[in-house]
Design an enzyme around this catalytic site. Structure first.
Site, PDB file in Angstrom:
ATOM      1  N   LYS A  14       0.826  -1.212   0.000  1.00 12.52           N
ATOM      2  CA  LYS A  14       0.000   0.000   0.000  1.00 12.52           C
ATOM      3  C   LYS A  14       0.862   1.266   0.000  1.00 12.52           C
ATOM      4  O   LYS A  14       0.650   2.175  -0.792  1.00 12.52           O
ATOM      5  CB  LYS A  14      -0.944   0.007   1.224  1.00 12.52           C
ATOM      6  CG  LYS A  14      -1.865  -1.213   1.281  1.00 12.52           C
ATOM      7  CD  LYS A  14      -2.783  -1.178   2.487  1.00 12.52           C
ATOM      8  CE  LYS A  14      -2.076  -1.285   3.821  1.00 12.52           C
ATOM      9  NZ  LYS A  14      -1.389  -2.579   4.047  1.00 12.52           N
ATOM     10  N   ARG A  89      -9.462   0.058   9.014  1.00 10.05           N
ATOM     11  CA  ARG A  89      -9.018  -1.304   9.291  1.00 10.05           C
ATOM     12  C   ARG A  89     -10.068  -2.112  10.032  1.00 10.05           C
ATOM     13  O   ARG A  89      -9.836  -3.286  10.329  1.00 10.05           O
ATOM     14  CB  ARG A  89      -7.759  -1.260  10.141  1.00 10.05           C
ATOM     15  CG  ARG A  89      -6.434  -1.449   9.367  1.00 10.05           C
ATOM     16  CD  ARG A  89      -5.330  -1.287  10.372  1.00 10.05           C
ATOM     17  NE  ARG A  89      -4.080  -1.907  10.135  1.00 10.05           N
ATOM     18  CZ  ARG A  89      -3.014  -1.312   9.597  1.00 10.05           C
ATOM     19  NH1 ARG A  89      -3.113  -0.108   9.089  1.00 10.05           N
ATOM     20  NH2 ARG A  89      -1.863  -1.922   9.561  1.00 10.05           N
ATOM     21  N   ARG A 128      11.801  -5.470   4.338  1.00 10.33           N
ATOM     22  CA  ARG A 128      11.413  -4.058   4.197  1.00 10.33           C
ATOM     23  C   ARG A 128      12.357  -3.116   4.948  1.00 10.33           C
ATOM     24  O   ARG A 128      12.681  -3.337   6.103  1.00 10.33           O
ATOM     25  CB  ARG A 128       9.987  -3.854   4.713  1.00 10.33           C
ATOM     26  CG  ARG A 128       9.595  -2.384   4.780  1.00 10.33           C
ATOM     27  CD  ARG A 128       8.100  -2.179   4.851  1.00 10.33           C
ATOM     28  NE  ARG A 128       7.526  -2.594   6.115  1.00 10.33           N
ATOM     29  CZ  ARG A 128       6.217  -2.564   6.380  1.00 10.33           C
ATOM     30  NH1 ARG A 128       5.369  -2.173   5.452  1.00 10.33           N
ATOM     31  NH2 ARG A 128       5.759  -2.957   7.544  1.00 10.33           N
ATOM     32  N   ARG A 161      11.548  -1.253  10.656  1.00  6.95           N
ATOM     33  CA  ARG A 161      10.544  -0.892  11.652  1.00  6.95           C
ATOM     34  C   ARG A 161      10.590  -1.823  12.854  1.00  6.95           C
ATOM     35  O   ARG A 161      10.794  -3.027  12.723  1.00  6.95           O
ATOM     36  CB  ARG A 161       9.155  -0.929  11.014  1.00  6.95           C
ATOM     37  CG  ARG A 161       8.814   0.376  10.330  1.00  6.95           C
ATOM     38  CD  ARG A 161       7.581   0.273   9.484  1.00  6.95           C
ATOM     39  NE  ARG A 161       6.450  -0.367  10.158  1.00  6.95           N
ATOM     40  CZ  ARG A 161       5.234  -0.452   9.621  1.00  6.95           C
ATOM     41  NH1 ARG A 161       5.008   0.065   8.431  1.00  6.95           N
ATOM     42  NH2 ARG A 161       4.253  -1.050  10.266  1.00  6.95           N
ATOM     43  N   ARG A 172       0.324  -9.382  12.973  1.00  3.47           N
ATOM     44  CA  ARG A 172      -0.371  -8.349  12.207  1.00  3.47           C
ATOM     45  C   ARG A 172      -1.190  -8.957  11.076  1.00  3.47           C
ATOM     46  O   ARG A 172      -2.284  -8.482  10.764  1.00  3.47           O
ATOM     47  CB  ARG A 172       0.634  -7.328  11.669  1.00  3.47           C
ATOM     48  CG  ARG A 172       0.838  -6.225  12.694  1.00  3.47           C
ATOM     49  CD  ARG A 172       2.120  -5.447  12.550  1.00  3.47           C
ATOM     50  NE  ARG A 172       2.416  -4.969  11.245  1.00  3.47           N
ATOM     51  CZ  ARG A 172       3.650  -4.927  10.726  1.00  3.47           C
ATOM     52  NH1 ARG A 172       4.680  -5.346  11.424  1.00  3.47           N
ATOM     53  NH2 ARG A 172       3.845  -4.458   9.540  1.00  3.47           N
TER      54      ARG A 172
HETATM   55  P1  ADP Z   1       2.179  -1.956   3.176  1.00  2.10           P
HETATM   56  O1  ADP Z   1       2.185  -0.440   3.148  1.00  2.10           O
HETATM   57  O2  ADP Z   1       0.969  -2.527   2.506  1.00  2.10           O
HETATM   58  O3  ADP Z   1       2.410  -2.527   4.522  1.00  2.10           O
HETATM   59  P2  ADP Z   1       4.742  -1.678   1.805  1.00  2.10           P
HETATM   60  O4  ADP Z   1       4.434  -0.731   0.701  1.00  2.10           O
HETATM   61  O5  ADP Z   1       5.451  -1.163   2.993  1.00  2.10           O
HETATM   62  O6  ADP Z   1       3.379  -2.436   2.264  1.00  2.10           O
HETATM   63  O7  ADP Z   1       5.549  -2.908   1.156  1.00  2.10           O
HETATM   64  C1  ADP Z   1       6.065  -3.957   1.967  1.00  2.10           C
HETATM   65  C2  ADP Z   1       7.393  -4.420   1.384  1.00  2.10           C
HETATM   66  O8  ADP Z   1       7.166  -5.107   0.154  1.00  2.10           O
HETATM   67  C3  ADP Z   1       8.369  -3.293   1.076  1.00  2.10           C
HETATM   68  O9  ADP Z   1       9.664  -3.741   1.397  1.00  2.10           O
HETATM   69  C4  ADP Z   1       8.198  -3.082  -0.427  1.00  2.10           C
HETATM   70  O10 ADP Z   1       9.397  -2.604  -1.028  1.00  2.10           O
HETATM   71  C5  ADP Z   1       7.866  -4.487  -0.923  1.00  2.10           C
HETATM   72  N1  ADP Z   1       6.923  -4.502  -2.051  1.00  2.10           N
HETATM   73  C6  ADP Z   1       5.853  -3.677  -2.257  1.00  2.10           C
HETATM   74  N2  ADP Z   1       5.192  -4.014  -3.380  1.00  2.10           N
HETATM   75  C7  ADP Z   1       5.847  -5.094  -3.902  1.00  2.10           C
HETATM   76  C8  ADP Z   1       5.647  -5.913  -5.077  1.00  2.10           C
HETATM   77  N3  ADP Z   1       4.628  -5.703  -5.923  1.00  2.10           N
HETATM   78  N4  ADP Z   1       6.520  -6.925  -5.285  1.00  2.10           N
HETATM   79  C9  ADP Z   1       7.533  -7.150  -4.421  1.00  2.10           C
HETATM   80  N5  ADP Z   1       7.783  -6.420  -3.312  1.00  2.10           N
HETATM   81  C10 ADP Z   1       6.944  -5.399  -3.053  1.00  2.10           C
HETATM   82  P1  AMP Z   2       1.025   0.213   9.259  1.00  2.00           P
HETATM   83  O1  AMP Z   2       2.029   1.319   9.152  1.00  2.00           O
HETATM   84  O2  AMP Z   2      -0.193   0.456   8.430  1.00  2.00           O
HETATM   85  O3  AMP Z   2       1.632  -1.131   9.032  1.00  2.00           O
HETATM   86  O4  AMP Z   2       0.509   0.248  10.772  1.00  2.00           O
HETATM   87  C1  AMP Z   2       1.378  -0.010  11.846  1.00  2.00           C
HETATM   88  C2  AMP Z   2       0.559  -0.206  13.126  1.00  2.00           C
HETATM   89  O5  AMP Z   2      -0.147   0.994  13.462  1.00  2.00           O
HETATM   90  C3  AMP Z   2      -0.519  -1.290  13.076  1.00  2.00           C
HETATM   91  O6  AMP Z   2       0.002  -2.580  13.333  1.00  2.00           O
HETATM   92  C4  AMP Z   2      -1.466  -0.818  14.168  1.00  2.00           C
HETATM   93  O7  AMP Z   2      -0.958  -1.109  15.473  1.00  2.00           O
HETATM   94  C5  AMP Z   2      -1.422   0.699  14.008  1.00  2.00           C
HETATM   95  N1  AMP Z   2      -2.445   1.166  13.056  1.00  2.00           N
HETATM   96  C6  AMP Z   2      -2.224   1.760  11.842  1.00  2.00           C
HETATM   97  N2  AMP Z   2      -3.379   2.071  11.245  1.00  2.00           N
HETATM   98  C7  AMP Z   2      -4.369   1.668  12.078  1.00  2.00           C
HETATM   99  C8  AMP Z   2      -5.797   1.690  12.017  1.00  2.00           C
HETATM  100  N3  AMP Z   2      -6.452   2.193  10.952  1.00  2.00           N
HETATM  101  N4  AMP Z   2      -6.490   1.187  13.069  1.00  2.00           N
HETATM  102  C9  AMP Z   2      -5.857   0.702  14.151  1.00  2.00           C
HETATM  103  N5  AMP Z   2      -4.519   0.615  14.255  1.00  2.00           N
HETATM  104  C10 AMP Z   2      -3.776   1.102  13.242  1.00  2.00           C
END
Ligand code: ADP
Ligand code: AMP
Ligand code: ZN
Length: 216
Positions: A14, A89, A128, A161, A172
């Site tokens: 995302k 969420r 990541r 992270r 998660r």
């Molecule tokens: P989210 O925001 O949904 O948690 P991220 O955008 O942080 O996901 O992506 C999670 C990890 O996967 C990052 O390290 C990113 O570089 C990698 N990633 C994202 N999209 C793809 C894809 N289509 N193919 C392979 N790796 C990806």
């Molecule tokens: P994310 O950056 O989206 O992976 O979120 C990291 C963490 O933040 C999650 O595991 C939750 O603990 C908290 N969080 C983020 N967005 C939400 C949401 N919409 N509702 C509740 N918790 C959230």
């Protein structure tokens, strides 16, 4: 007005896609996770509260999350639309969002559902790396930075992270299945859900998203 939701499990991509969308869609990305991390780095009361949930991979309670996002959406830069990432969420959050947008004469225009298998999610989360200043996201294998450990955009030192430990990652994804996955049906019933094949590479996913948004 373009109000979009990027929907998918943790690690689906995302944040990565939202960042790329900024190149052709002039509305801000609002990530609830980033807002919590921003509060945490500024040691606010909200940040300290959120941390107790984030460290365990649990969701922060709906009332504080909705209040935080509401405040953000009311700022002037969100007046022409928003790309939501990581929010809503829960069904309660989705209902709150509908009410919030309705108050502004707006609605969720599309929910881009980025679907990725659990196995791929775990591989993505494990590799990541994130930029602390601009929020750019990299992957050791799938999307590496040009110079090891350094953000391409601004040269900051990348970090992993705190909630990207194997235990928290698995938790998660379970929390997503239990509490967030029901939103798929919620948005299908509203006829706004668009299925995106998240197993494709980053550019292909982006192309599919762009085509879907331009068709709105
Ligand atoms: P989210 O925001 O949904 O948690 P991220 O955008 O942080 O996901 O992506 C999670 C990890 O996967 C990052 O390290 C990113 O570089 C990698 N990633 C994202 N999209 C793809 C894809 N289509 N193919 C392979 N790796 C990806
Ligand atoms: P994310 O950056 O989206 O992976 O979120 C990291 C963490 O933040 C999650 O595991 C939750 O603990 C908290 N969080 C983020 N967005 C939400 C949401 N919409 N509702 C509740 N918790 C959230
Ligand atoms: Zn950066």
């Amino acid at each position: 007005m373009t109000d979009l939701v990027l929907f998918g499990a943790p690690g689906a991509g995302k944040g990565t896609q939202a960042e790329l969308m900024n190149e052709w869609l002039p509305v801000p990305r609002v990530s609830s996770g980033d807002l919590f991390r921003y509060n945490l780095s500024n040691n606010t009361e909200l940040g300290r509260l959120a941390k107790t949930f984030m460290d365990r991979g649990e969701l922060v309670p709906d009332d504080v999350t909705v209040a935080m996002v509401r405040e953000r959406l009311q700022r002037p830069d969100c007046a022409t639309g928003v790309i939501l990432d990581g929010f809503p969420r829960t069904v309660a959050q989705a209902e709150a969002l509908d009410a919030l947008l309705a108050d502004m004469g707006r609605r969720v225009d599309a929910v881009l559902f980025i679907q990725v298998s659990r196995e791929s999610l775990l591989g993505r989360l494990a590799g990541r790396w994130t930029c602390p200043t601009c929020g750019a996201v990299y992957h050791e294998v799938f999307n590496p930075e040009r110079s090891k450990g350094i953000c391409d955009v601004d040269g900051a030192k990348l970090f992993q992270r705190q909630d990207d430990t194997p235990e928290t990652q698995a938790r998660r994804i379970d929390v997503y299945q239990e509490q967030t996955a029901p939103l798929e049906q919620y948005y299908r019933d509203q006829s706004v859900l668009v299925d995106i094949d998240g197993e494709q590479d980053i550019a292909m996913v982006q192309a599919q998203i762009k085509a879907a948004v331009q068709a709105l």
